[in-house]
Design an enzyme around this catalytic site. Structure first.
Site, PDB file in Angstrom:
ATOM      1  N   ASP A 183       0.876  -1.175   0.000  1.00 11.96           N
ATOM      2  CA  ASP A 183       0.000   0.000   0.000  1.00 11.96           C
ATOM      3  C   ASP A 183       0.903   1.212   0.000  1.00 11.96           C
ATOM      4  O   ASP A 183       2.031   1.127  -0.493  1.00 11.96           O
ATOM      5  CB  ASP A 183      -0.982  -0.062   1.182  1.00 11.96           C
ATOM      6  CG  ASP A 183      -2.313   0.614   0.839  1.00 11.96           C
ATOM      7  OD1 ASP A 183      -2.273   1.687   0.230  1.00 11.96           O
ATOM      8  OD2 ASP A 183      -3.379   0.074   1.172  1.00 11.96           O
ATOM      9  N   HIS A 188      11.279   0.370 -11.589  1.00 16.25           N
ATOM     10  CA  HIS A 188      11.217  -0.704 -12.565  1.00 16.25           C
ATOM     11  C   HIS A 188      10.200  -1.744 -12.181  1.00 16.25           C
ATOM     12  O   HIS A 188       9.956  -2.000 -11.012  1.00 16.25           O
ATOM     13  CB  HIS A 188      12.580  -1.349 -12.841  1.00 16.25           C
ATOM     14  CG  HIS A 188      13.285  -1.828 -11.626  1.00 16.25           C
ATOM     15  ND1 HIS A 188      13.061  -3.029 -11.065  1.00 16.25           N
ATOM     16  CD2 HIS A 188      14.221  -1.216 -10.871  1.00 16.25           C
ATOM     17  CE1 HIS A 188      13.828  -3.160 -10.015  1.00 16.25           C
ATOM     18  NE2 HIS A 188      14.537  -2.097  -9.864  1.00 16.25           N
TER      19      HIS A 188
END
Ligand code: NAG
Ligand code: NAG
Ligand code: NAG
Length: 420
Positions: A213, A288
């Site tokens: 989260d 990434h």
């Protein structure tokens, strides 16, 4: 190469406290808080205790109280805790947590709430102090770990926070706080926020978060907040939001943010609502294998819509981004979905080279004005419908550098998470 030197290699020369409005942290040194050491072992606590909570509360109430000059001390060792504490109105004081506390009750609230403190330092001197929330035992049905409420001139540093049942660290309002050198490890599931911050003139830096989260997230109302050197390592990624009616956010800067495998490199999220987000910069991002990349979503479906026509976003600059998303056609590396009832203006992307692992990507814009991505309109104007454009690999793109310590996946949701 260390994380710091990697990010430093991308660092632009800029003022150390670009978005802060004044000094942060305690106003007096730690030494001035050591005239009285309030050791929990003298207030009914024991190493190995099954509930260190009452001893912490007692040491605070009877020893620290509200006079300046005291340190509440939890010595090294393991403790369980089942009674939560609220430490209120202290000034000129420190909380030295060298011990490691494990949650054993499932009561809600906050295990440690510091309220209305001024000139306060919460730290571990041995960098081994912290809290194990054992959240896998009561997922999203237990306490937050630490909440600093309406406090001023404070710091929280060198603490380890593991597997909170809910959020790990919340800085609720207040001003001039500094949070640094924090290691936060949550589970690979929603509701496990790393750091949530709002208020005025706070500096959050050198924080590592694993969870699914919020990594380090600014909420409303907030002004003059600087967030830098953040590692979202298999995390939900950082955000501003969720925003709804009456949003008031300005003068925020994020820089030197590294995200490995997050939900996004960065997201501004709202759903209808009112108010503003303005004068915000995002500088030097590497990411990434995130799901989304640079993501403004003002119709964020996970949020109940506010009553206003949209939060007005203006003067928001993204500079020097390098990253790739997992699948740039399914989820765009750049998406600027603004509220039709309050089109975004001054959304400027400079040297933002977001791309996709699949070598194919689209970008999406709706009611967004600014520069630096093909689908955006220049100037200002009214609402326009969502535009989706296929892009080719950006000229400045280079495969984002990975880090030696990158996690391949997040921590399990149903088993204990090891303490770093
Ligand atoms: C916090 O510190 C600043 C000086 O750095 C001071 O002006 C302010 O009054 C302090 N806040 C409180 C509540 O004392
Ligand atoms: C995307 O980033 C990863 C590093 O996480 C790298 O291994 C991969 O080659 C990159 N993909 C492309 C298409 O650049
Ligand atoms: C990622 O997390 C792991 C586990 O917490 C840690 O060992 C590693 O240093 C982290 N890597 C980065 C780049 O932050």
């Amino acid at each position: 190469m260390s994380i710091k030197s990697l990010l430093a290699s991308l660092l632009l020369i800029s003022a150390a406290s670009a978005q802060l409005s004044g000094s942060v942290g305690p106003t007096t040194p730690l030494s001035s808080k050591q005239s009285l050491i309030c050791n929990v072992l003298n207030y009914g606590g024991q190493v190995g205790s099954s509930d260190i909570g009452p001893a912490i509360q007692k040491a605070f109430d009877e020893c620290v109280t509200t006079k300046a000059g005291a340190t509440l001390y939890v010595p090294a060792g393991n403790y369980n805790m089942q009674t939560w504490v609220t430490l209120k109105d202290g000034r000129g004081w420190a909380f030295r947590l060298d011990g490691f506390i494990t949650r054993t009750s499932t009561s809600g609230g906050n295990m440690i709430a510091i309220q209305s403190a001024n000139d306060f330092e919460f730290y571990s001197a041995n960098s081994a102090g912290g809290i194990q929330g054992a959240g896998y035992q009561c997922r999203n049905a237990g306490p937050r770990l630490i909440r600093i409420v309406q406090s001023t001139n404070f710091s929280v540093h060198d603490l380890i926070l593991v597997d909170s049942p809910e959020f790990h660290l919340v800085i609720e309002a207040g001003s001039s706080g500094e949070v640094y050198n924090m290691a936060i490890r949550g589970a690979n599931i929603g509701g496990s926020d790393g750091v949530d911050v709002w208020g005025t003139n706070h500096w959050i830096h050198d924080v590592e978060v694993t969870n699914r989260d919020e990594c380090v997230t600014v909420k409303s109302p907030a002004s003059n907040i600087l967030v830098e050197r953040i590692w979202c390592n298999q995390s939900g990624g950082s955000a501003i939001g969720s925003l709804s009616d009456g949003t008031a956010i300005q003068n925020i800067q994020y820089r030197n943010v590294y995200t490995n495998g997050g939900n996004q490199a960065f997201m501004i999220k709202s759903n209808h609502g009112s108010g503003y987000v303005r004068s915000v910069t995002f500088e030097n991002f590497i990411s990434h294998d995130t799901a989304y990349g640079l993501n403004i979503d003002q119709y964020w479906s996970s949020q109940t819509p506010g009553s206003g026509a949209g939060v007005a976003l203006s003067d928001i600059t993204f500079s020097n981004w390098d990253g790739n998303v997992s699948d740039g056609v399914a989820r765009p590396p750049i998406q600027l979905i603004c509220a039709d009832g309050a089109p975004c203006t001054g959304i400027n992307l400079n040297n933002v080279n977001m791309w996709s692992k699949t070598d194919k990507a689209v970008v999406k814009c709706e009611s967004a004005y600014g520069s630096g991505v093909s689908c955006i309109k220049s100037g200002s104007g009214g609402a326009y419908a969502k535009v989706t454009q296929t892009i080719s690999r950006p000229g400045g793109y280079s495969t984002p550098t990975t880090m030696a310590g990158d996690l391949a996946s997040g921590f399990a949701t149903n088993a204990a998470i090891p303490t770093p």
